[in-house]
Design an enzyme around this catalytic site. Structure first.
Site, PDB file in Angstrom:
ATOM      1  N   LYS A 121       1.009  -1.285   0.114  1.00  0.00           N
ATOM      2  CA  LYS A 121       0.095  -0.113  -0.145  1.00  0.00           C
ATOM      3  C   LYS A 121       1.148   1.593   0.344  1.00  0.00           C
ATOM      4  CE  LYS A 121      -2.283   1.823   3.158  1.00  0.00           C
ATOM      5  NZ  LYS A 121      -2.418   2.474   4.419  1.00  0.00           N
ATOM      6  N   GLU A 190      -9.438   7.996   3.749  1.00  0.00           N
ATOM      7  CA  GLU A 190      -9.157   8.305   5.009  1.00  0.00           C
ATOM      8  C   GLU A 190     -10.000   9.680   5.135  1.00  0.00           C
ATOM      9  OE1 GLU A 190      -5.262   7.223   7.134  1.00  0.00           O
ATOM     10  OE2 GLU A 190      -6.056   7.430   9.236  1.00  0.00           O
TER      11      GLU A 190
HETATM   12  O1  KIV Z   1      -1.134   2.668   8.737  1.00  0.00           O
HETATM   13  C1  KIV Z   1      -2.403   1.909   9.188  1.00  0.00           C
HETATM   14  O2  KIV Z   1      -2.579   1.457   9.771  1.00  0.00           O
HETATM   15  C2  KIV Z   1      -2.744   2.704   8.041  1.00  0.00           C
HETATM   16  C3  KIV Z   1      -4.644   2.816   8.132  1.00  0.00           C
HETATM   17  C4  KIV Z   1      -5.543   3.535   9.415  1.00  0.00           C
HETATM   18  C5  KIV Z   1      -5.502   2.770   6.908  1.00  0.00           C
HETATM   19  O3  KIV Z   1      -2.855   2.797   7.244  1.00  0.00           O
END
Ligand code: KIV
Length: 272
Positions: A121, A190
């Site tokens: 991600k 988010e």
């Molecule tokens: O790092 C994380 O926990 C996140 C979430 C808030 C989606 O990116």
């Protein structure tokens, strides 16, 4: 046991797109270690995110910026050892993909090779699209992350709701379309207004996973330590606590301390 657990033996990026098409909500939680990952996978979670929020909840940093690629790899390795069914997505940490698509690819390859995770991600839209495209050329699935992107906290200045103004909302929609077009399999959205999140989820065909983005998206994600009630100082409106572990653990620790001090532990049956 979730409905999804009955239907899908193993969650893949394809399963998630199918789930959106079938109007089945996607449940995602963060995890950073073997023991917690094992429990949450057995509970039937669809996606574990090895989030760079490990920087906050595991290491005690104020922001997500300090965590390193090596540290993320350590957390992801521990999680992957535990899981049997869910998809494991690993955050690329700050400084490992921005402004340099070659470096982005190298970072993503390290994650995939050294952890056994299934996807990465990255935070951002157009400005990191070259990095995303390059990672995708190696066959590595990419989840996007728009709205409040904590790695840019010093640009935003605060953790307040993003894209309330029209201009930022327009950019967010354009970014979501772009991420879908270049091949992201899903997007975390988010801290944006619920109406905007709903609109984005309708516009794109890939799943939108919300955190503080309302109910009308394709799935939800929470930080595990927050939903378990371990982080008592963090009290945003969106957070639903399913346990109050801070208090329960404190009581358990205090009972143990008392038993040791009072010579009640170990008793006759607890020794050889
Ligand atoms: O790092 C994380 O926990 C996140 C979430 C808030 C989606 O990116």
């Amino acid at each position: 046991m979730s409905i999804a657990k009955k239907q899908y033996k193993r969650i893949t990026v394809k399963t998630l797109v199918e789930m959106k098409a079938n109007n089945e909500k996607i449940a995602m939680l963060t995890a950073y270690d073997y023991t917690m990952a094992k429990i949450v996978d057995h509970a039937g979670i669809d996606i574990i995110l090895v989030g760079d929020s490990a920087s906050n909840v595991m290491a005690g940093h104020e922001t997500t910026l300090p965590i390193t690629l090596d540290q993320m790899i350590y957390h992801a390795q521990s999680v992957v050892r535990a899981i049997e069914r869910c998809l494991v997505v690993v955050d690329l940490p700050f400084g490992t993909y921005q402004g340099n698509s070659r470096k982005a690819l190298e970072s993503a390859i390290r994650i995939m090779k050294e952890t056994g995770g299934h996807a990465v991600k990255l935070e951002g839209g157009k400005e990191i699209s070259e990095s995303i495209s390059r990672i995708l050329t190696a066959g590595i699935p990419v989840m996007g992350h728009l709205g409040l992107t904590p790695q840019s906290i010093y640009k935003f200045g605060t953790y307040t709701v993003r894209a309330k103004e029209e201009e930022e909302a327009k950019k967010l929609i354009a970014d979501a379309k772009l991420l879908e077009k270049i091949g992201c399999f899903s997007i975390v959205l988010e801290k944006v207004p619920a109406k905007l999140a709903e609109k984005v989820a309708k516009i794109v065909s890939i799943p939108i996973i919300g955190i503080d983005a309302g109910a009308e998206v394709d799935g939800q994600v929470l930080v595990m330590h927050d939903m378990l009630g371990m982080t008592y100082e963090f009290n945003p409106r969106f957070l639903r606590r399913y346990l109050n572990l801070y208090d329960e653990m404190t009581e358990a620790f205090q009972n143990y301390i008392k038993d040791v001090k009072n010579k009640n532990f170990p008793n006759d049956k607890e020794q050889y």
